[in-house]
Design a protein around this motif. Structure first.
Motif, PDB file in Angstrom:
ATOM      1  N   ARG A 292       0.866  -1.168   0.000  1.00 31.38           N
ATOM      2  CA  ARG A 292       0.000   0.000   0.000  1.00 31.38           C
ATOM      3  C   ARG A 292       0.910   1.227   0.000  1.00 31.38           C
ATOM      4  NH1 ARG A 292      -5.201  -0.934   3.511  1.00 31.38           N
ATOM      5  NH2 ARG A 292      -6.524   0.399   2.286  1.00 31.38           N
TER       6      ARG A 292
ATOM      7  N   GLU B  11      -0.283   7.415   2.535  1.00 30.85           N
ATOM      8  CA  GLU B  11      -1.262   8.459   2.190  1.00 30.85           C
ATOM      9  C   GLU B  11      -0.601   9.738   1.697  1.00 30.85           C
ATOM     10  OE1 GLU B  11      -4.267   9.474   4.978  1.00 30.85           O
ATOM     11  OE2 GLU B  11      -5.086   7.437   5.039  1.00 30.85           O
TER      12      GLU B  11
ATOM     13  N   ASP C 103      -7.963   3.376  -1.703  1.00 29.20           N
ATOM     14  CA  ASP C 103      -7.311   4.569  -1.137  1.00 29.20           C
ATOM     15  C   ASP C 103      -7.589   5.799  -1.995  1.00 29.20           C
ATOM     16  OD1 ASP C 103      -6.334   3.021   0.852  1.00 29.20           O
ATOM     17  OD2 ASP C 103      -4.309   2.828   0.021  1.00 29.20           O
TER      18      ASP C 103
ATOM     19  N   LYS D  81     -11.037   7.144  -1.446  1.00 32.27           N
ATOM     20  CA  LYS D  81     -11.130   7.741  -0.106  1.00 32.27           C
ATOM     21  C   LYS D  81     -10.429   9.113  -0.052  1.00 32.27           C
ATOM     22  CE  LYS D  81      -9.080   6.197   3.606  1.00 32.27           C
ATOM     23  NZ  LYS D  81      -8.344   5.113   4.168  1.00 32.27           N
TER      24      LYS D  81
END
Ligand SMILES: Cc1ncc(C[n+]2csc(CCOP(=O)(O)OP(=O)(O)O)c2C)c(N)n1
Length: 580
Positions: free
Chosen positions: A205, A208, A345, A348
């Motif tokens: 992942r 962010e 992600d 979001k």
């Protein structure tokens, strides 16, 4: 400890460790030097062995099983050219990221480089293709060496399966006598319940903060495109379509993306792009200002032109773990993340792209609609190759699978495989695009699924692996083969050399003038010749209702085929441009 006990325990621990690491299927070709490996596999209660005589076919059969099951498949052969015959499938496994574990038997070291029979240099036989090559130690049964044997098996499987998956090669020097003693006790005993080296790994992942950095740059963009190339995760469709809807973007979906079919929403999916992006002026109309691709590079050459002509815009490739799969030569950025997690992600963190043009998606959808209306036009008297593929896709039942050959087969599937709610898994050997091993790959896939498999391929591809049909007879595998017979290499009629009257037929057309019917009957298959789209559909349905090997042949003409395709593409372009 006797030689036989050393040999038996060392090999038994190795084979048992394969099972503990998740291996269920082993493909074996006959030979003497591999006796301990082969006999131990058959003796192990939890393994399914497949005996395939021709090693080239055997390796592709294993490749098909591995693609079907997403598990490593082991291959066993004797020393000498037997091992060399695995080469094409090892190459394909590397490029298409398939876990194969190649176990080659070899002469012991004192019999190498001395003119011993059936002894070739097997060290690094497959060059740089395997992810790991290891020359095994000679068999011993001390506790340390049994641990070593298990350790090698465990590492081989996890290395092969670790993303990007690929082949591994272990070479076994084995001394005579070669027959193991299965009366010995505790052969499958392991001190551990699980595999020797458990590996704890997880999906990747992107942080962010880093994603925010990427998305910030996209906020001002007006025209984005999502692309999904060949990949095998059937669950990606949901995540991708949610992202495309949130951002208001089209998804150009390759026929091997697994997202043209299934229950997810498909409003944003554009499957006709290969047909209309062939036209330069249409490509110019659709100039994007960023592209995000998932999966490998799509089959479509028109898409490649589109990418290359837009080398001034940001282009991203989402790769699971590593790799640089972008042959376009542009300065694309690579995002190493699990694609489903990336989509989650993205939605979001960036719920919408505020500046995407209002009609951007609609323009793509309209062009796609026009393309599809041409693709569904009623067929003519003599069936064309495109219509044969269309007929197949129309009648192929829910949950069935399609294994697609290279050359025109995959290109026609690209054109005619329109979105469907049916769940159809589509497989192909696009790693190295070989026309070899197609029959065996599809049979391997068919042998290890409850679902029916249809193989679509051209006559040269079929001829290349006729040997592979023995597995269908031997194991009574259910398979339908749709053979498009244009008596040679039809794809070459699209190339400039097709105009060369002197050399074309001998060097490129290469007609084989074979009546395949006799070959099919030799392997107890059912043969049918379809002369129009309706009879093709009827024969296909019959084949789905009966078991065994079923081959349906469609005979076409190479020159007419290229003319037919060109006319179809021209008509589509004219209609689209007329509407602009
Ligand atoms: C092992 C291998 N040899 C040669 C080629 C080059 N090649 C690409 S397509 C093709 C012709 C294939 O003919 P066919 O399977 O009948 O399909 P068609 O072109 O007629 O659709 C050849 C020889 C290849 N891709 N792989």
């Amino acid at each position: 400890m006797t030689h036989t006990e050393d040999l038996t325990r060392y090999i038994a621990n190795f084979i048992d460790e394969l099972v503990k690491s998740g291996v269920t299927d082993v493909v074996i070709s006959p030979g003497s030097r591999s006796t301990p490996l082969a006999m131990t596999v058959v003796e192990h209660p939890e393994l399914k062995e497949w005996i395939i005589i021709d090693e080239r076919s055997a390796a592709f059969f294993a490749l098909g099983i591995a693609k079907q099951t997403n598990r490593a498949v082991a291959l066993i052969c004797t020393s000498g050219t037997a091992a060399a015959n695995y080469y094409p499938a090892v190459v394909e496994a590397t490029y298409s990221r398939v876990p194969l574990v190649v176990l080659t038997a070899d002469r012991p070291h004192e019999l190498r480089d001395v003119g011993a029979p059936q002894a070739i240099d097997q060290i690094d036989l497959y060059g740089n293709y395997p992810k790991w090559f290891h020359e095994m130690a000679l068999p011993e049964s001390s506790p340390q060496m049994l641990n070593y044997s298990r350790s090698c098996a465990s590492k081989a499987i996890s290395t092969a399966q670790m993303e990007p998956a690929g082949p591994v090669h272990l070479n076994f020097p084995l001394r005579e006598p070669l027959v193991p003693d299965f009366t010995l006790g505790n052969l499958w005993d392991s001190p551990k319940e699980n595999t020797y080296h458990p590996v704890f790994n997880g999906p990747k992942r992107v942080a962010e903060e880093m994603l925010g950095h990427i998305f910030k740059k996209l906020q001002a963009k007006k025209r984005g495109v999502i692309v999904c190339g060949p990949q095998i995760d059937s669950k990606l469709g949901n995540g991708l379509t949610q992202l495309a809807e949130a951002w208001g973007l089209p998804i150009l979906a390759d026929p091997l993306s697994q997202i043209r079919s299934g229950s997810h929403k498909k409003d944003n999916i554009i499957e006709g792009y290969d047909a209309f992006l062939r036209d330069k002026s249409i490509r110019e109309t659709l100039k994007p200002d960023f592209i995000i691709r998932f999966g490998a590079m799509p089959v479509s050459k028109a898409y490649l032109f589109y990418v290359q002509e837009n080398d001034d815009i940001p282009q991203f490739v989402v790769e699971n773990n590593e790799g640089y799969r972008d042959p376009s030569g542009i300065d694309s950025a690579f995002i190493y993340a699990n694609p489903i997690l990336f989509c989650e992600d993205a939605v979001k963190l960036q719920p919408n792209l505020p500046n995407i043009e209002r009609y951007w998606l609609t323009i793509w959808q309209q062009m796609n609609q026009i393309t599809k209306s041409y693709l569904s036009a009623p067929s003519q008297a003599a069936i064309t190759e495109g219509e044969a593929v269309r007929g197949l896709l129309e009648v192929i039942p829910e949950e069935n699978q399609l294994y697609v050959g290279n050359s025109m087969a995959i290109r026609d599937v690209d054109t005619f495989f329109t979105t469907t709610t049916k769940k159809i898994k589509v497989l192909a050997n696009r790693g190295a695009n070989g026309i070899d091993g197609m029959v065996s790959s599809a049979l391997g896939a068919a042998a290890t699924t409850e679902n029916h498999v249809t193989l679509l391929l051209g006559d040269l591809s079929f001829f290349h692996d006729l040997n592979g049909l023995l597995a269908a007879k031997h194991y009574e595998i259910n398979i339908t083969i749709l053979l498009i017979n244009n008596n040679g290499g039809g794809i070459f009629s699209f190339l400039p050399q097709a105009k060369d009257g002197k050399h074309f037929e001998a060097l490129f057309g290469t007609p084989v003038d074979i009546e395949f019917k006799s070959a099919i009957e030799m392997y107890n298959g059912t043969y049918r010749l379809a002369e129009n789209e309706e009879s093709l559909k009827t024969f296909l349905k019959e084949s789905y209702n009966t078991g065994g090997l079923s081959v349906i042949e469609v005979k076409t003409d190479r020159t007419k085929n290229s003319e037919w395709h060109r006319k179809l593409w021209n008509d589509i372009h004219e209609e689209i441009l007329k509407n602009r």
